[in-house]
Design a protein around this motif. Structure first.
Motif, mmCIF file in Angstrom:
data_model
loop_
_atom_site.group_PDB
_atom_site.id
_atom_site.type_symbol
_atom_site.label_atom_id
_atom_site.label_comp_id
_atom_site.label_asym_id
_atom_site.label_seq_id
_atom_site.Cartn_x
_atom_site.Cartn_y
_atom_site.Cartn_z
ATOM 1 N N TRP A 1 7.215 2.406 -7.056
ATOM 2 C CA TRP A 1 5.947 3.012 -6.279
ATOM 3 C C TRP A 1 5.284 4.202 -7.025
ATOM 4 N N ARG A 2 5.981 5.066 -7.459
ATOM 5 C CA ARG A 2 5.103 6.122 -8.363
ATOM 6 C C ARG A 2 4.764 5.914 -9.354
ATOM 7 N N LYS A 3 5.057 4.811 -10.304
ATOM 8 C CA LYS A 3 4.437 4.296 -11.542
ATOM 9 C C LYS A 3 3.230 3.690 -10.945
ATOM 10 N N ILE A 4 3.209 2.855 -10.188
ATOM 11 C CA ILE A 4 2.142 2.196 -9.729
ATOM 12 C C ILE A 4 1.076 2.972 -9.295
ATOM 13 N N LYS A 5 1.132 4.115 -8.473
ATOM 14 C CA LYS A 5 0.333 5.088 -7.965
ATOM 15 C C LYS A 5 -0.318 5.724 -9.092
ATOM 16 N N ASN B 1 -3.363 -12.728 -13.849
ATOM 17 C CA ASN B 1 -3.585 -11.760 -14.759
ATOM 18 C C ASN B 1 -3.148 -10.432 -14.242
ATOM 19 N N PRO B 2 -1.723 -10.207 -14.092
ATOM 20 C CA PRO B 2 -1.209 -9.023 -13.643
ATOM 21 C C PRO B 2 -0.823 -8.043 -14.388
ATOM 22 N N SER B 3 -0.733 -6.737 -13.967
ATOM 23 C CA SER B 3 -0.274 -5.696 -14.472
ATOM 24 C C SER B 3 1.271 -5.787 -14.368
ATOM 25 N N ARG B 4 2.092 -5.425 -15.204
ATOM 26 C CA ARG B 4 3.432 -5.350 -15.062
ATOM 27 C C ARG B 4 4.017 -4.063 -14.660
ATOM 28 N N PHE B 5 5.043 -3.823 -13.771
ATOM 29 C CA PHE B 5 5.862 -2.628 -13.604
ATOM 30 C C PHE B 5 7.124 -3.078 -13.641
ATOM 31 N N GLY B 6 8.215 -2.402 -13.944
ATOM 32 C CA GLY B 6 9.514 -2.606 -13.860
ATOM 33 C C GLY B 6 10.602 -1.613 -14.013
ATOM 34 N N SER B 7 11.605 -2.058 -13.729
ATOM 35 C CA SER B 7 12.778 -1.197 -13.859
ATOM 36 C C SER B 7 13.888 -2.211 -14.334
ATOM 37 N N SER B 8 15.381 -1.661 -14.509
ATOM 38 C CA SER B 8 16.288 -2.523 -14.965
ATOM 39 C C SER B 8 16.474 -3.638 -13.920
ATOM 40 N N HIS B 9 16.148 -3.540 -12.895
ATOM 41 C CA HIS B 9 16.469 -4.716 -11.814
ATOM 42 C C HIS B 9 15.143 -5.301 -11.250
ATOM 43 N N PHE B 10 14.121 -4.819 -11.492
ATOM 44 C CA PHE B 10 12.691 -5.318 -10.826
ATOM 45 C C PHE B 10 11.780 -5.921 -11.832
ATOM 46 N N THR B 11 10.919 -6.564 -11.645
ATOM 47 C CA THR B 11 9.801 -6.816 -12.143
ATOM 48 C C THR B 11 8.756 -6.833 -11.130
ATOM 49 N N ILE B 12 7.698 -5.946 -11.106
ATOM 50 C CA ILE B 12 6.640 -6.220 -10.112
ATOM 51 C C ILE B 12 5.240 -6.375 -10.731
ATOM 52 N N LEU B 13 4.640 -7.510 -10.313
ATOM 53 C CA LEU B 13 3.381 -7.850 -10.979
ATOM 54 C C LEU B 13 2.431 -7.323 -9.778
ATOM 55 N N VAL B 14 1.152 -6.802 -10.417
ATOM 56 C CA VAL B 14 0.177 -6.171 -9.651
ATOM 57 C C VAL B 14 -1.092 -6.634 -10.076
ATOM 58 N N THR B 15 -2.076 -6.979 -9.112
ATOM 59 C CA THR B 15 -3.470 -7.159 -9.483
ATOM 60 C C THR B 15 -4.237 -6.542 -8.259
ATOM 61 N N GLN B 16 -5.355 -6.036 -8.508
ATOM 62 C CA GLN B 16 -6.460 -5.215 -7.631
ATOM 63 C C GLN B 16 -6.790 -6.394 -6.763
ATOM 64 N N ASN B 17 -7.079 -6.078 -5.438
ATOM 65 C CA ASN B 17 -7.620 -7.047 -4.446
ATOM 66 C C ASN B 17 -8.840 -6.398 -3.963
ATOM 67 N N ARG C 1 7.121 -0.905 3.196
ATOM 68 C CA ARG C 1 6.529 -0.467 4.331
ATOM 69 C C ARG C 1 6.079 0.777 4.647
ATOM 70 N N LEU C 2 7.339 1.714 4.131
ATOM 71 C CA LEU C 2 7.226 3.298 4.259
ATOM 72 C C LEU C 2 6.338 3.804 3.202
ATOM 73 N N ASN C 3 6.135 3.151 2.104
ATOM 74 C CA ASN C 3 5.191 3.757 0.835
ATOM 75 C C ASN C 3 3.727 2.988 0.901
ATOM 76 N N GLN C 4 3.452 1.949 1.541
ATOM 77 C CA GLN C 4 2.306 1.145 1.295
ATOM 78 C C GLN C 4 1.091 2.245 1.471
ATOM 79 N N HIS C 5 1.024 3.243 2.328
ATOM 80 C CA HIS C 5 -0.252 3.904 2.576
ATOM 81 C C HIS C 5 -0.411 4.903 1.430
#
Length: 118
Positions: free
Chosen positions: A109-113, A24-40, A74-78
């Motif tokens: 990363w900005r969109k997810i945040k 049950n993901p939230s989807r974030f994307g750009s022209s070359h990426f799809t990132i599936l996200v769920t709360q943990n 790694r640089l943006n995880q925080h």
């Protein structure tokens, strides 16, 4: 203190971890990426990569893309909320320069945040 490490705890390791994100993901994307996200429930972010041979034929290119994704994460995880995410790529990403890939990831990363609660 902010650490910029990418430890074993920062990765999705088992098929169960991946299937939890695919359910049950939230989807974030750009022209070359799809990132599936769920709360943990953990107090960390976790990253999984699903880079298909069908999308990026050469192992050299797949590994380059994975390296860039891991480093950007790694640089943006925080800055990100506590989430599990799976990064998938679309065809043509192997044609992009490293800097273009990094820019697309920074945008996502900005969109997810912005969209995910802390």
């Amino acid at each position: 203190m902010v650490t910029h490490e990418f430890s074993r705890e920062s990765r999705l390791l088992t098929p169960e971890h991946f299937s939890n994100v695919f359910k049950n993901p939230s989807r974030f994307g750009s022209s070359h990426f799809t990132i599936l996200v769920t709360q943990n429930e953990n107090n960390i972010n976790r990253l999984g990569l699903a880079i298909a041979k069908k999308r990026v034929k050469l192992a050299v290119q797949r590994n380059r893309v994975k390296r860039i994704i891991r480093e950007s994460y790694r640089l943006n995880q925080h800055k990100l909320p506590h989430i599990d995410m799976v990064v998938m790529v679309k065809s043509g990403i192997d044609q992009l320069e490293n800097q273009q890939i990094e820019q697309q990831l920074a945008y996502i990363w900005r969109k997810i945040k912005r969209r995910q609660p802390k």
